[in-house]
Design a protein around this motif. Structure first.
Motif, PDB file in Angstrom:
ATOM      1  N   GLU A 194      -2.495  -6.189  12.331  1.00  0.00           N
ATOM      2  CA  GLU A 194      -3.808  -6.111  12.975  1.00  0.00           C
ATOM      3  C   GLU A 194      -4.932  -6.435  12.006  1.00  0.00           C
ATOM      4  OE1 GLU A 194      -3.950  -2.238  14.686  1.00  0.00           O
ATOM      5  OE2 GLU A 194      -2.562  -2.742  16.334  1.00  0.00           O
ATOM      6  N   ARG A 195      -4.674  -6.320  10.720  1.00  0.00           N
ATOM      7  CA  ARG A 195      -5.657  -6.675   9.700  1.00  0.00           C
ATOM      8  C   ARG A 195      -5.653  -8.178   9.415  1.00  0.00           C
ATOM      9  NH1 ARG A 195      -6.824  -2.369   5.258  1.00  0.00           N
ATOM     10  NH2 ARG A 195      -7.011  -0.490   6.500  1.00  0.00           N
ATOM     11  N   GLY A 196      -4.855  -8.929  10.155  1.00  0.00           N
ATOM     12  CA  GLY A 196      -4.837 -10.372  10.004  1.00  0.00           C
ATOM     13  C   GLY A 196      -3.882 -10.893   8.952  1.00  0.00           C
ATOM     14  N   LYS A 197      -3.005 -10.023   8.445  1.00  0.00           N
ATOM     15  CA  LYS A 197      -2.078 -10.446   7.404  1.00  0.00           C
ATOM     16  C   LYS A 197      -0.891 -11.217   7.993  1.00  0.00           C
ATOM     17  CE  LYS A 197      -4.675  -8.249   4.578  1.00  0.00           C
ATOM     18  NZ  LYS A 197      -5.662  -9.031   3.787  1.00  0.00           N
ATOM     19  N   THR A 198      -0.392 -12.158   7.220  1.00  0.00           N
ATOM     20  CA  THR A 198       0.843 -12.847   7.562  1.00  0.00           C
ATOM     21  C   THR A 198       1.998 -12.029   6.996  1.00  0.00           C
ATOM     22  OG1 THR A 198      -0.274 -14.980   7.407  1.00  0.00           O
ATOM     23  CG2 THR A 198       2.139 -14.994   7.336  1.00  0.00           C
ATOM     24  N   ILE A 199       2.988 -11.740   7.837  1.00  0.00           N
ATOM     25  CA  ILE A 199       4.111 -10.907   7.398  1.00  0.00           C
ATOM     26  C   ILE A 199       5.407 -11.685   7.538  1.00  0.00           C
ATOM     27  CG2 ILE A 199       5.405  -8.780   7.788  1.00  0.00           C
ATOM     28  CD1 ILE A 199       2.871  -7.568   8.997  1.00  0.00           C
ATOM     29  N   LEU A 200       6.146 -11.768   6.437  1.00  0.00           N
ATOM     30  CA  LEU A 200       7.505 -12.315   6.465  1.00  0.00           C
ATOM     31  C   LEU A 200       8.440 -11.167   6.109  1.00  0.00           C
ATOM     32  CD1 LEU A 200       9.400 -14.681   6.804  1.00  0.00           C
ATOM     33  CD2 LEU A 200       9.048 -15.278   4.408  1.00  0.00           C
ATOM     34  N   TYR A 201       9.379 -10.935   7.002  1.00  0.00           N
ATOM     35  CA  TYR A 201      10.098  -9.664   6.980  1.00  0.00           C
ATOM     36  C   TYR A 201      11.565  -9.913   7.254  1.00  0.00           C
ATOM     37  CZ  TYR A 201      11.479  -5.902  10.363  1.00  0.00           C
ATOM     38  OH  TYR A 201      12.121  -4.952  11.118  1.00  0.00           O
ATOM     39  N   THR A 202      12.434  -9.282   6.479  1.00  0.00           N
ATOM     40  CA  THR A 202      13.865  -9.380   6.753  1.00  0.00           C
ATOM     41  C   THR A 202      14.369  -8.032   7.246  1.00  0.00           C
ATOM     42  OG1 THR A 202      14.715  -8.681   4.583  1.00  0.00           O
ATOM     43  CG2 THR A 202      14.078 -10.993   4.828  1.00  0.00           C
ATOM     44  N   VAL A 260       2.302 -10.942   3.146  1.00  0.00           N
ATOM     45  CA  VAL A 260       3.059  -9.761   2.743  1.00  0.00           C
ATOM     46  C   VAL A 260       4.545 -10.016   3.003  1.00  0.00           C
ATOM     47  CG1 VAL A 260       3.361  -7.274   3.036  1.00  0.00           C
ATOM     48  CG2 VAL A 260       1.099  -8.310   3.395  1.00  0.00           C
ATOM     49  N   PHE A 261       5.363  -9.820   1.976  1.00  0.00           N
ATOM     50  CA  PHE A 261       6.809  -9.969   2.087  1.00  0.00           C
ATOM     51  C   PHE A 261       7.450  -8.591   2.100  1.00  0.00           C
ATOM     52  CE2 PHE A 261       5.352 -13.854   0.018  1.00  0.00           C
ATOM     53  CZ  PHE A 261       5.998 -14.839   0.746  1.00  0.00           C
ATOM     54  N   LEU A 262       8.246  -8.328   3.117  1.00  0.00           N
ATOM     55  CA  LEU A 262       8.906  -7.037   3.267  1.00  0.00           C
ATOM     56  C   LEU A 262      10.405  -7.271   3.446  1.00  0.00           C
ATOM     57  CD1 LEU A 262       6.412  -5.510   5.869  1.00  0.00           C
ATOM     58  CD2 LEU A 262       6.411  -5.120   3.402  1.00  0.00           C
ATOM     59  N   ASP A 263      11.188  -6.795   2.466  1.00  0.00           N
ATOM     60  CA  ASP A 263      12.636  -7.026   2.499  1.00  0.00           C
ATOM     61  C   ASP A 263      13.336  -5.751   2.957  1.00  0.00           C
ATOM     62  OD1 ASP A 263      15.096  -8.148   2.245  1.00  0.00           O
ATOM     63  OD2 ASP A 263      15.083  -8.305   0.066  1.00  0.00           O
ATOM     64  N   GLU A 264      13.752  -5.742   4.219  1.00  0.00           N
ATOM     65  CA  GLU A 264      14.440  -4.609   4.847  1.00  0.00           C
ATOM     66  C   GLU A 264      13.716  -3.281   4.569  1.00  0.00           C
ATOM     67  OE1 GLU A 264      18.643  -4.587   4.365  1.00  0.00           O
ATOM     68  OE2 GLU A 264      18.855  -6.714   4.795  1.00  0.00           O
ATOM     69  N   PRO A 265      12.457  -3.185   4.959  1.00  0.00           N
ATOM     70  CA  PRO A 265      11.672  -1.990   4.629  1.00  0.00           C
ATOM     71  C   PRO A 265      12.157  -0.720   5.313  1.00  0.00           C
ATOM     72  CG  PRO A 265      10.466  -3.369   6.171  1.00  0.00           C
ATOM     73  CD  PRO A 265      11.655  -4.168   5.721  1.00  0.00           C
ATOM     74  N   THR A 266      12.912  -0.853   6.408  1.00  0.00           N
ATOM     75  CA  THR A 266      13.371   0.352   7.113  1.00  0.00           C
ATOM     76  C   THR A 266      14.841   0.659   6.861  1.00  0.00           C
ATOM     77  OG1 THR A 266      13.907  -0.910   9.116  1.00  0.00           O
ATOM     78  CG2 THR A 266      11.679  -0.024   8.949  1.00  0.00           C
ATOM     79  N   GLN A 308       9.094   4.629   1.131  1.00  0.00           N
ATOM     80  CA  GLN A 308       8.994   3.267   1.655  1.00  0.00           C
ATOM     81  C   GLN A 308       7.548   2.926   1.997  1.00  0.00           C
ATOM     82  OE1 GLN A 308      11.300   1.342   0.879  1.00  0.00           O
ATOM     83  NE2 GLN A 308      12.558   0.884   2.659  1.00  0.00           N
ATOM     84  N   ARG A 309       6.846   3.884   2.598  1.00  0.00           N
ATOM     85  CA  ARG A 309       5.441   3.634   2.932  1.00  0.00           C
ATOM     86  C   ARG A 309       4.595   3.471   1.674  1.00  0.00           C
ATOM     87  NH1 ARG A 309       3.776   8.283   6.596  1.00  0.00           N
ATOM     88  NH2 ARG A 309       5.842   9.191   6.327  1.00  0.00           N
ATOM     89  N   LEU A 310       4.903   4.248   0.637  1.00  0.00           N
ATOM     90  CA  LEU A 310       4.187   4.093  -0.632  1.00  0.00           C
ATOM     91  C   LEU A 310       4.472   2.722  -1.241  1.00  0.00           C
ATOM     92  CD1 LEU A 310       2.438   5.205  -2.897  1.00  0.00           C
ATOM     93  CD2 LEU A 310       4.497   6.284  -3.867  1.00  0.00           C
ATOM     94  N   SER A 311       5.722   2.278  -1.142  1.00  0.00           N
ATOM     95  CA  SER A 311       6.085   0.958  -1.645  1.00  0.00           C
ATOM     96  C   SER A 311       5.284  -0.136  -0.946  1.00  0.00           C
ATOM     97  CB  SER A 311       7.586   0.727  -1.438  1.00  0.00           C
ATOM     98  OG  SER A 311       7.958  -0.586  -1.792  1.00  0.00           O
ATOM     99  N   ILE A 312       5.123  -0.014   0.366  1.00  0.00           N
ATOM    100  CA  ILE A 312       4.332  -0.999   1.118  1.00  0.00           C
ATOM    101  C   ILE A 312       2.871  -0.926   0.714  1.00  0.00           C
ATOM    102  CG2 ILE A 312       3.509  -1.594   3.432  1.00  0.00           C
ATOM    103  CD1 ILE A 312       6.282  -0.806   4.467  1.00  0.00           C
ATOM    104  N   VAL A 324       2.953   1.459  10.818  1.00  0.00           N
ATOM    105  CA  VAL A 324       2.325   0.913   9.618  1.00  0.00           C
ATOM    106  C   VAL A 324       2.376  -0.614   9.648  1.00  0.00           C
ATOM    107  CG1 VAL A 324       2.463   0.759   7.094  1.00  0.00           C
ATOM    108  CG2 VAL A 324       2.846   2.958   8.245  1.00  0.00           C
ATOM    109  N   LEU A 325       3.517  -1.169  10.019  1.00  0.00           N
ATOM    110  CA  LEU A 325       3.668  -2.623  10.040  1.00  0.00           C
ATOM    111  C   LEU A 325       2.743  -3.257  11.081  1.00  0.00           C
ATOM    112  CD1 LEU A 325       7.553  -2.937   9.675  1.00  0.00           C
ATOM    113  CD2 LEU A 325       5.803  -2.932   7.902  1.00  0.00           C
ATOM    114  N   ARG A 326       2.606  -2.615  12.235  1.00  0.00           N
ATOM    115  CA  ARG A 326       1.675  -3.132  13.253  1.00  0.00           C
ATOM    116  C   ARG A 326       0.237  -3.102  12.730  1.00  0.00           C
ATOM    117  NH1 ARG A 326       4.953   0.252  16.837  1.00  0.00           N
ATOM    118  NH2 ARG A 326       6.285  -1.045  18.163  1.00  0.00           N
ATOM    119  N   ALA A 327      -0.115  -2.037  12.025  1.00  0.00           N
ATOM    120  CA  ALA A 327      -1.473  -1.909  11.484  1.00  0.00           C
ATOM    121  C   ALA A 327      -1.754  -2.994  10.449  1.00  0.00           C
ATOM    122  CB  ALA A 327      -1.660  -0.523  10.865  1.00  0.00           C
ATOM    123  N   ILE A 328      -0.731  -3.363   9.678  1.00  0.00           N
ATOM    124  CA  ILE A 328      -0.899  -4.428   8.690  1.00  0.00           C
ATOM    125  C   ILE A 328      -1.211  -5.744   9.392  1.00  0.00           C
ATOM    126  CG2 ILE A 328       0.282  -5.799   6.935  1.00  0.00           C
ATOM    127  CD1 ILE A 328       1.937  -3.272   6.297  1.00  0.00           C
TER     128      ILE A 328
END
Length: 301
Positions: free
Chosen positions: A180-188, A154-160, A139-143, A174-178
């Motif tokens: 912190e880099r200023g990315k917009t995250i949409l996550y299901t 960044v779109f994350l569909d049920e990553p966990t 999963q981390r490699l996929s991200i 990992v998601l928090r670190a993303i």
């Protein structure tokens, strides 16, 4: 001034008589961690795929960074990163080789690959074949593959999904670190506890509609639900518990006695006076309680 990264307006998608997405609207600000929550079949993935430009909506509009994702806009693709529920990797390649391949598709230099492996905690697995990684590592490699070209959204569909509790928590870092880099995250997700910790705002979906949208803490506070104080059985009789100041309701099972209260401070003070604090647990309302209040039924992932 904060800019809007994602704008969704009255989006609809049906499959025969099934209204998979039924009038969904929301906006996501640049740099926001936005969650779409709901049980399986709520319409989360279909909504995400429409926003990503993978499906055409029957009605409504979507804009990513001011541009419509449908029909496919090749100029927009380098600015978004997508991690799907199931990721197909290239056969027999190591983690580093997988990332090199994805990077090459975007014309990204090799230096970015090692940076991504470090970000997702796979630097020590760089030379391990993908099929020999654990579920959490895959999963981390996929991200990392979704991030290697440094997208704005960044779109994350049920990553966990399907990860064990420890792997889930490792991925949270990992998601928090993303973000912190200023990315917009949409996550299901269908893990309400996870969204309560990670998301700036959440939209709770069921049956293709958004039932509520706000910051998790505000949704919970708006519920005005009682606090539950749980004691070991035998530490207090039910009759004595009902007589305590602030006790609204008392229930008992084979292992514990639960007191519901809206005056937690008074109740806890009274319990302390009676030296009845051993093994005590205090539980406040959660997003699961919000879901129950909105739908009239318990949440099921």
């Amino acid at each position: 001034m904060t800019q809007t990264a994602i704008a969704v307006d009255d989006v609809r998608k049906s499959y025969g008589d099934l209204k998979a997405v039924d009038g969904v609207s929301f906006t996501v600000a640049e740099g926001e961690f936005f969650g779409i929550l709901g049980p399986n079949g709520a319409g989360k993935t279909t909504t995400l795929e429409i926003i990503e430009g993978l499906r055409e909506p029957d009605a409504g509009t979507v804009h990513l960074l001011g541009t419509s994702p449908w029909p496919r806009d090749t100029a927009l693709l380098p600015r978004i990163g997508v991690q799907l529920q199931a990721t197909a990797f290239f056969d027999k390649l190591t983690a580093r080789e997988q990332l090199h391949t994805f990077a090459a598709l975007y014309g990204v230099g090799a230096g970015r690959v090692d940076e991504m492996l470090e970000l997702v905690g796979l630097a020590d697995k760089a030379n391990t074949r993908e099929d020999r990684l654990s579920g959490g590592q895959r999963q981390r490699l996929s991200i990392a593959c979704a991030l290697v070209h440094d997208p704005d959204i960044v779109f994350l569909d049920e990553p966990t999904a399907a990860l064990d509790p420890q792997a889930r928590r490792n991925l949270w870092d990992v998601l928090r670190a993303i973000q912190e880099r200023g990315k917009t995250i949409l996550y299901t997700t269908h893990y309400l506890d996870e969204a309560e910790i990670l998301c700036d705002r959440v939209a709770i979906m069921d049956n293709g509609r958004i039932l509520a949208l706000d910051a998790p803490a505000r949704l919970v506070r708006g519920l005005d639900a009682p606090t539950r104080v749980i004691l070991e059985r035998g530490s207090l009789t039910a009759a004595d518990a009902k007589a305590l100041p602030g006790a609204d309701d008392v229930s008992e099972d084979e292992v514990s006695l639960t007191i519901s209260t809206r005056e937690a401070a008074d109740l806890l003070s009274a319990l302390a006076d009676r030296r009845a604090l051993a093994g005590l647990q205090v539980r406040t309302a959660t997003l699961e309680d919000v879901f129950l209040d909105l739908t009239g039924r318990e949440y099921r992932a």
